[in-house]
Design a protein around this motif. Structure first.
Motif, mmCIF file in Angstrom:
data_model
loop_
_atom_site.group_PDB
_atom_site.id
_atom_site.type_symbol
_atom_site.label_atom_id
_atom_site.label_comp_id
_atom_site.label_asym_id
_atom_site.label_seq_id
_atom_site.Cartn_x
_atom_site.Cartn_y
_atom_site.Cartn_z
ATOM 1 N N HIS A 162 0.849 -1.210 0.064
ATOM 2 C CA HIS A 162 0.110 -0.284 0.152
ATOM 3 C C HIS A 162 0.870 1.144 0.071
ATOM 4 O O HIS A 162 1.893 1.482 0.917
ATOM 5 N N LYS A 243 -3.787 4.407 -1.244
ATOM 6 C CA LYS A 243 -3.289 3.082 -0.949
ATOM 7 C C LYS A 243 -3.066 2.205 -2.366
ATOM 8 O O LYS A 243 -2.058 1.392 -2.048
ATOM 9 N N ASP A 250 -6.315 -1.529 -5.710
ATOM 10 C CA ASP A 250 -5.574 -1.956 -4.356
ATOM 11 C C ASP A 250 -4.932 -3.285 -4.680
ATOM 12 O O ASP A 250 -5.691 -4.252 -4.705
ATOM 13 N N ASN A 253 -6.166 -6.314 -2.677
ATOM 14 C CA ASN A 253 -7.255 -6.838 -2.864
ATOM 15 C C ASN A 253 -7.369 -7.486 -4.314
ATOM 16 O O ASN A 253 -8.389 -7.813 -4.888
ATOM 17 N N GLU A 262 -14.989 -9.586 -2.144
ATOM 18 C CA GLU A 262 -14.598 -8.143 -2.135
ATOM 19 C C GLU A 262 -14.809 -7.490 -3.222
ATOM 20 O O GLU A 262 -15.221 -6.328 -2.873
ATOM 21 N N LYS A 266 -16.915 -4.091 -2.019
ATOM 22 C CA LYS A 266 -16.205 -3.024 -1.736
ATOM 23 C C LYS A 266 -17.098 -1.776 -2.347
ATOM 24 O O LYS A 266 -17.344 -2.136 -3.555
ATOM 25 N N ARG A 274 -8.169 3.848 -2.845
ATOM 26 C CA ARG A 274 -8.000 2.648 -2.046
ATOM 27 C C ARG A 274 -9.269 1.738 -2.483
ATOM 28 O O ARG A 274 -10.234 2.172 -2.685
ATOM 29 N N ASP A 275 -9.019 0.445 -2.021
ATOM 30 C CA ASP A 275 -9.885 -0.459 -1.813
ATOM 31 C C ASP A 275 -10.646 -1.155 -3.018
ATOM 32 O O ASP A 275 -11.388 -2.101 -2.889
ATOM 33 N N TYR A 276 -10.298 -0.643 -4.104
ATOM 34 C CA TYR A 276 -10.916 -0.990 -5.530
ATOM 35 C C TYR A 276 -10.147 -2.291 -5.814
ATOM 36 O O TYR A 276 -8.898 -2.112 -6.144
ATOM 37 N N PRO A 277 -10.874 -3.478 -5.920
ATOM 38 C CA PRO A 277 -10.003 -4.872 -6.274
ATOM 39 C C PRO A 277 -9.681 -4.980 -7.593
ATOM 40 O O PRO A 277 -8.971 -6.069 -7.996
ATOM 41 N N SER A 345 -11.883 -10.508 5.847
ATOM 42 C CA SER A 345 -11.289 -9.885 4.849
ATOM 43 C C SER A 345 -10.933 -10.971 3.813
ATOM 44 O O SER A 345 -10.349 -12.116 4.388
#
Length: 395
Positions: A162, A243, A250, A253, A262, A266, A274-277, A345
């Protein structure tokens, strides 16, 4: 430090002359046959750098050796073209300088160029390590693996998955520097003898998985990418919360361990800080590189360094082996960090590693606070986590 072999010299003699373990000299010169040494052959002496010294009035090699507490023969070895009985003021001589202090400076904004500078010097001073480019980031930066050790236990540690958790990179690079110094100087590291670890462990370190993202957080967007990246960042030029990799995916992920869960839950449904897989698992080159590395090297255990929380996660879907609990208890004991077996997670590197190989994997959340953690926490984080790194090698 490079020297030229003289008639009659042996690598064992150089080990005694410079007080460096013979096995480290052998490992620093893998192409050299110790039983068929050739005169003038170049030999690498680990743990030393040569320094240029200008002769002053009245100086001799014997006086220089006495002042610096080194052997006269080490000076003669480094200055074979010099007549020691005909020194003149201003003549330049090479002096072997033993490296006893850490030179990795982790207490600074540690971007990709900082990492490259330190890798290059570590390789020069400690040539028994190997450095491999295992792939490239979206923007073409090298993703490098540093390997040290001659053992059969394969341990992997990575950092900076990250972007705004970049402090993990100078933490592991500082550990590496200190570990190498303990080997060449035959000292203990946190009361642990490191030569047995070197002989029993094959340590793999990927110190910066996400170089593009780290550079973005620390230096801003690169030319030609500003408009697109600022758009992903919802118009903001503040990248401290970023991140993801440079494409807004991300990387932690990205792995095929219930990735679909996820992807569904998400909130970002497209590129985001952040957080987008991603659109598919392993769509990003950085994630692909790390998956291929694990498949190729078949690690026995894995530590992924993140921030923050002063805790670590060691289970996944009940697939972790019994050994993981033993390691987790020791990691908690030596660090004070909280051991957490399961969290809700998926799709992380540690998750996929446990699922794929049924071997111990850990996500270590360094420090505590709001990312990016301030450098004022560096010393505390390093103190707390050094025990974890060492335990991952000796357990």
């Amino acid at each position: 430090m490079e020297i030229k072999l003289r008639p009659g010299d042996t690598l064992w003699y150089y080990s005694q002359l410079f007080m460096v373990p013979l096995n480290l000299i052998l490992d620093s010169n893998p192409s050299v046959n110790p039983n068929k040494l050739a005169v003038s052959e170049t030999i690498q002496i680990p743990g030393f750098e040569s320094q240029v010294h200008q002769i002053k009035h009245g100086e001799t090699l014997w006086k220089i050796a006495g002042v610096r507490n080194i052997s006269v023969d080490s000076l003669l070895l480094l200055n074979q073209q010099l007549n020691p009985n005909n020194l003149k003021v201003g003549d330049e001589v090479l002096i072997p300088n033993r490296i006893i202090k850490r030179f990795v400076d982790g207490k600074k904004k540690y971007d990709y160029s900082s990492l490259q500078e330190d890798i290059n010097r570590l390789k020069k001073v400690f040539p028994f390590i190997t450095v491999h480019t295992i792939g490239n980031s979206v923007l073409g930066q090298n993703i490098e693996e540093i390997k040290i050790g001659k053992g059969t236990k394969n341990v992997h540690i990575n950092a900076s998955f990250h972007a705004n958790e970049w402090i993990t990179t100078p933490i592991i690079m500082t550990f590496l520097n200190d570990f190498l110094l303990s080997l060449t100087n035959a000292t203990t590291f946190r009361n642990v003898r490191t030569m047995p670890l070197y002989q029993s462990v094959d340590l793999s370190i990927v110190p910066m998985v996400n170089p593009d993202g780290v550079n973005l957080v620390l230096n801003g967007p690169p030319e030609g990418q500003k408009e697109k990246i600022i758009s992903i960042n919802e118009g903001s030029i503040d990248f401290t919360g970023w991140k993801a990799n440079i494409r807004g995916v991300d990387l932690n992920n990205q792995f095929p361990a219930n990735w679909e869960i996820e992807k569904e839950r998400k909130e970002p449904k497209g590129p985001a800080p952040r957080d987008y897989p991603g659109d598919t698992p392993l769509s990003e080159p950085e994630a692909q590189v790390m998956a291929e590395l694990a498949k190729k090297e078949q690690f026995d255990r894995l530590l992924a360094l993140h921030t923050q929380g002063k805790e670590f996660y060691w289970g996944y879907e009940g697939l972790e082996p019994a050994e993981s609990r033993t390691l987790a208890n020791e990691f908690s004991r030596v660090s004070g960090y909280k051991a957490i077996q399961n969290v809700d997670s998926h799709a992380g590197y540690k998750d996929w590693f446990i699922q794929e190989f049924r071997k111990p994997g850990f996500t270590i959340e360094l420090g505590k606070g709001i990312n990016p953690l301030p450098l004022s926490q560096f010393a505390e984080i390093y103190h707390d986590t050094t025990g974890i790194f060492l335990a991952s090698l000796y357990m």
